[in-house]
Design an enzyme around this catalytic site. Sequence first.
Site, PDB file in Angstrom:
ATOM      1  N   LYS A  83      88.966  23.832 -16.982  1.00 54.07           N
ATOM      2  CA  LYS A  83      89.135  23.703 -15.535  1.00 54.07           C
ATOM      3  C   LYS A  83      90.547  24.164 -15.158  1.00 54.07           C
ATOM      4  O   LYS A  83      91.538  23.700 -15.747  1.00 54.07           O
ATOM      5  CB  LYS A  83      88.936  22.225 -15.173  1.00 54.07           C
ATOM      6  CG  LYS A  83      88.325  21.974 -13.812  1.00 54.07           C
ATOM      7  CD  LYS A  83      87.998  20.483 -13.706  1.00 54.07           C
ATOM      8  CE  LYS A  83      87.496  20.113 -12.339  1.00 54.07           C
ATOM      9  NZ  LYS A  83      87.365  18.663 -12.191  1.00 54.07           N
TER      10      LYS A  83
HETATM   11  O1  G3P Z   1      86.864  16.061 -10.126  1.00 53.11           O
HETATM   12  C1  G3P Z   1      87.068  16.675  -8.917  1.00 53.11           C
HETATM   13  C2  G3P Z   1      86.568  15.966  -7.690  1.00 53.11           C
HETATM   14  O2  G3P Z   1      85.229  15.673  -7.808  1.00 53.11           O
HETATM   15  C3  G3P Z   1      87.446  14.842  -7.208  1.00 53.11           C
HETATM   16  O3  G3P Z   1      86.835  14.071  -6.238  1.00 53.11           O
HETATM   17  O4  G3P Z   1      86.754  11.960  -4.941  1.00 53.11           O
HETATM   18  O5  G3P Z   1      88.903  12.638  -6.058  1.00 53.11           O
HETATM   19  O6  G3P Z   1      88.066  13.848  -4.062  1.00 53.11           O
HETATM   20  P1  G3P Z   1      87.678  13.068  -5.269  1.00 53.11           P
END
Ligand code: G3P
Length: 215
Positions: A83
Amino acid sequence: MDLYLDTAEVSEIREIAAWGVLSGVTTNPSLIAKAGRPLEPTIKEICAIVGGPVSAEVVSTHAPEMIAEGRRLAAIDAHVVVKLPTTVEGLKACKALASEGIRVNMTLVFSANQALLCAKAGAWCVSPFLGRLDDISWEGMELVREIAEIYQVQGLSTRILAASIRHPRHVAEVARLGAHMATMPPKVFRQLIQHPLTDAGLEAFLKDWARAGAN
Ligand code: G3P
């Protein structure tokens, strides 16, 4: 659409993997830090549980270091997807790693043009962050719609991994739009199966059955 868990909590992954519908896992530096265990053994263990793509993110910010770190992450397990952040340096690293056959997940995608560039750099998938756009009163779903249309019209094979999912409606909507994968926290994954009418209906069936004293 493949369903992914967005967590580095091994116990949660193990529990939901047992349902038989989990295709992969995504992690990021925040999630690894929250799990409180070293990255490498954690990623290795997750790969063994899911037997599918597991995203592990670099923390370097310059292409040469990102490439070296990406190679190290990819060497942990054949299921690892590297990633990278969607920056100029990330694009350079993506191009280099993809040319070596390493799958790259370009993360922190917030615009269709970023997704277009990621595809041109050979990304295996892009991660548009729906929830974080919604958080700033933008329409996260519109971003997924735009990327899906551009990739289709332009014949680009990069996959769309809908990320930053906050609730079950996000999941159904990105499935309608043709996202290839959706990653979500364990809480949202569990919500996918829940419906009060299912619970009430089952309770009534079992009550009626018991009342009748049938078999
Ligand atoms: O892993 C990336 C993403 O899904 C993060 O989500 O909830 O931290 O905005 P969030």
